[in-house]
Design a protein around this motif. Sequence first.
Motif, PDB file in Angstrom:
ATOM      1  N   ALA A  71     -60.737 -16.140 -36.709  1.00 51.75           N
ATOM      2  CA  ALA A  71     -61.279 -17.471 -36.975  1.00 51.75           C
ATOM      3  C   ALA A  71     -62.683 -17.294 -37.535  1.00 51.75           C
ATOM      4  O   ALA A  71     -63.506 -16.591 -36.950  1.00 51.75           O
ATOM      5  CB  ALA A  71     -61.305 -18.309 -35.700  1.00 51.75           C
ATOM      6  N   MET A  72     -62.909 -17.906 -38.674  1.00 50.42           N
ATOM      7  CA  MET A  72     -64.225 -17.870 -39.313  1.00 50.42           C
ATOM      8  C   MET A  72     -64.875 -19.218 -39.076  1.00 50.42           C
ATOM      9  O   MET A  72     -64.352 -20.251 -39.503  1.00 50.42           O
ATOM     10  CB  MET A  72     -64.076 -17.571 -40.800  1.00 50.42           C
ATOM     11  N   HIS A  76     -72.972 -26.383 -37.663  1.00 50.71           N
ATOM     12  CA  HIS A  76     -73.855 -27.380 -38.281  1.00 50.71           C
ATOM     13  C   HIS A  76     -75.292 -26.867 -38.320  1.00 50.71           C
ATOM     14  O   HIS A  76     -75.998 -27.051 -39.302  1.00 50.71           O
ATOM     15  CB  HIS A  76     -73.841 -28.697 -37.474  1.00 50.71           C
ATOM     16  N   SER A  77     -75.713 -26.255 -37.212  1.00 54.92           N
ATOM     17  CA  SER A  77     -77.093 -25.805 -37.073  1.00 54.92           C
ATOM     18  C   SER A  77     -77.117 -24.334 -36.679  1.00 54.92           C
ATOM     19  O   SER A  77     -76.310 -23.895 -35.856  1.00 54.92           O
ATOM     20  CB  SER A  77     -77.798 -26.633 -35.991  1.00 54.92           C
ATOM     21  N   GLN A  78     -78.068 -23.605 -37.266  1.00 51.08           N
ATOM     22  CA  GLN A  78     -78.210 -22.190 -36.947  1.00 51.08           C
ATOM     23  C   GLN A  78     -79.537 -21.891 -36.246  1.00 51.08           C
ATOM     24  O   GLN A  78     -80.056 -20.779 -36.329  1.00 51.08           O
ATOM     25  CB  GLN A  78     -78.098 -21.325 -38.213  1.00 51.08           C
ATOM     26  N   LEU A 102     -72.407 -13.411 -38.236  1.00 51.75           N
ATOM     27  CA  LEU A 102     -72.453 -12.865 -39.587  1.00 51.75           C
ATOM     28  C   LEU A 102     -73.557 -13.496 -40.407  1.00 51.75           C
ATOM     29  O   LEU A 102     -74.033 -14.587 -40.087  1.00 51.75           O
ATOM     30  CB  LEU A 102     -71.113 -13.135 -40.302  1.00 51.75           C
ATOM     31  N   SER A 103     -73.910 -12.830 -41.489  1.00 56.95           N
ATOM     32  CA  SER A 103     -74.777 -13.449 -42.489  1.00 56.95           C
ATOM     33  C   SER A 103     -73.865 -13.945 -43.608  1.00 56.95           C
ATOM     34  O   SER A 103     -72.750 -13.452 -43.770  1.00 56.95           O
ATOM     35  CB  SER A 103     -75.792 -12.442 -43.029  1.00 56.95           C
ATOM     36  N   GLY A 104     -74.327 -14.914 -44.362  1.00 54.95           N
ATOM     37  CA  GLY A 104     -73.519 -15.422 -45.465  1.00 54.95           C
ATOM     38  C   GLY A 104     -72.932 -16.781 -45.167  1.00 54.95           C
ATOM     39  O   GLY A 104     -73.491 -17.568 -44.406  1.00 54.95           O
ATOM     40  N   GLU A 105     -71.772 -17.066 -45.752  1.00 55.94           N
ATOM     41  CA  GLU A 105     -71.164 -18.394 -45.656  1.00 55.94           C
ATOM     42  C   GLU A 105     -70.594 -18.710 -44.283  1.00 55.94           C
ATOM     43  O   GLU A 105     -70.478 -19.873 -43.909  1.00 55.94           O
ATOM     44  CB  GLU A 105     -70.060 -18.530 -46.705  1.00 55.94           C
ATOM     45  N   VAL A 106     -70.197 -17.693 -43.539  1.00 55.53           N
ATOM     46  CA  VAL A 106     -69.593 -17.877 -42.220  1.00 55.53           C
ATOM     47  C   VAL A 106     -70.605 -17.444 -41.172  1.00 55.53           C
ATOM     48  O   VAL A 106     -71.264 -16.423 -41.318  1.00 55.53           O
ATOM     49  CB  VAL A 106     -68.298 -17.039 -42.106  1.00 55.53           C
ATOM     50  N   SER A 136     -67.078 -26.053 -39.305  1.00 56.33           N
ATOM     51  CA  SER A 136     -65.846 -25.701 -40.015  1.00 56.33           C
ATOM     52  C   SER A 136     -65.199 -24.493 -39.361  1.00 56.33           C
ATOM     53  O   SER A 136     -65.871 -23.643 -38.772  1.00 56.33           O
ATOM     54  CB  SER A 136     -66.151 -25.387 -41.481  1.00 56.33           C
ATOM     55  N   VAL A 137     -63.874 -24.440 -39.478  1.00 53.04           N
ATOM     56  CA  VAL A 137     -63.111 -23.311 -38.964  1.00 53.04           C
ATOM     57  C   VAL A 137     -62.038 -22.973 -39.990  1.00 53.04           C
ATOM     58  O   VAL A 137     -61.281 -23.841 -40.411  1.00 53.04           O
ATOM     59  CB  VAL A 137     -62.441 -23.625 -37.607  1.00 53.04           C
TER      60      VAL A 137
END
Length: 156
Positions: A71-72, A76-78, A102-106, A136-137
């Motif tokens: 599952a990726m 909403h908030s990091q 991870l770094s990036g989109e996920v 998102s998942v």
Amino acid sequence: MKARLDAIDWHILKELQDDGRMTNVELARRVGISAPPCLRRVRALEEAGLIQGYRTLLDEKQLGYDVTAFAMVGLHSQTEADLIAFEETVQNWPLVRESYMLSGEVDFLLKCVSPDLQTFQNFIIRDLTAAANVDSVRTALTIRRTKDEPVVPIET
């Protein structure tokens, strides 16, 4: 700082990764030293945190866990507080066996095992997508495992 290990330490680590159940006497024989200094070295490696524990690797398929999926997850908030809160939530989900930020989109990659597809789908819908801060998942079901080396590549 990375640990300073000599050739015997590296050999001990490799042998224990290959077979963590061997006796200290057998380990000492394999690395070419006597048992008492071998045990001292193993204890020192444990105390230094290089050896984090000992486990038995199980065959999940034979135990009824037929589905392995990833599952990726995007949040909403990091903010640090939100990342920590999500990590703590993940700790309570038994189907999640590994979790990586991870770094990036996920933001997170979760490795999940499940007895069947319905159980995995229920987890995604009821738990993961409903969790606080989850935006998102995306999921990916595995077809087959092509490599399984859950150890560090030590060459001696």
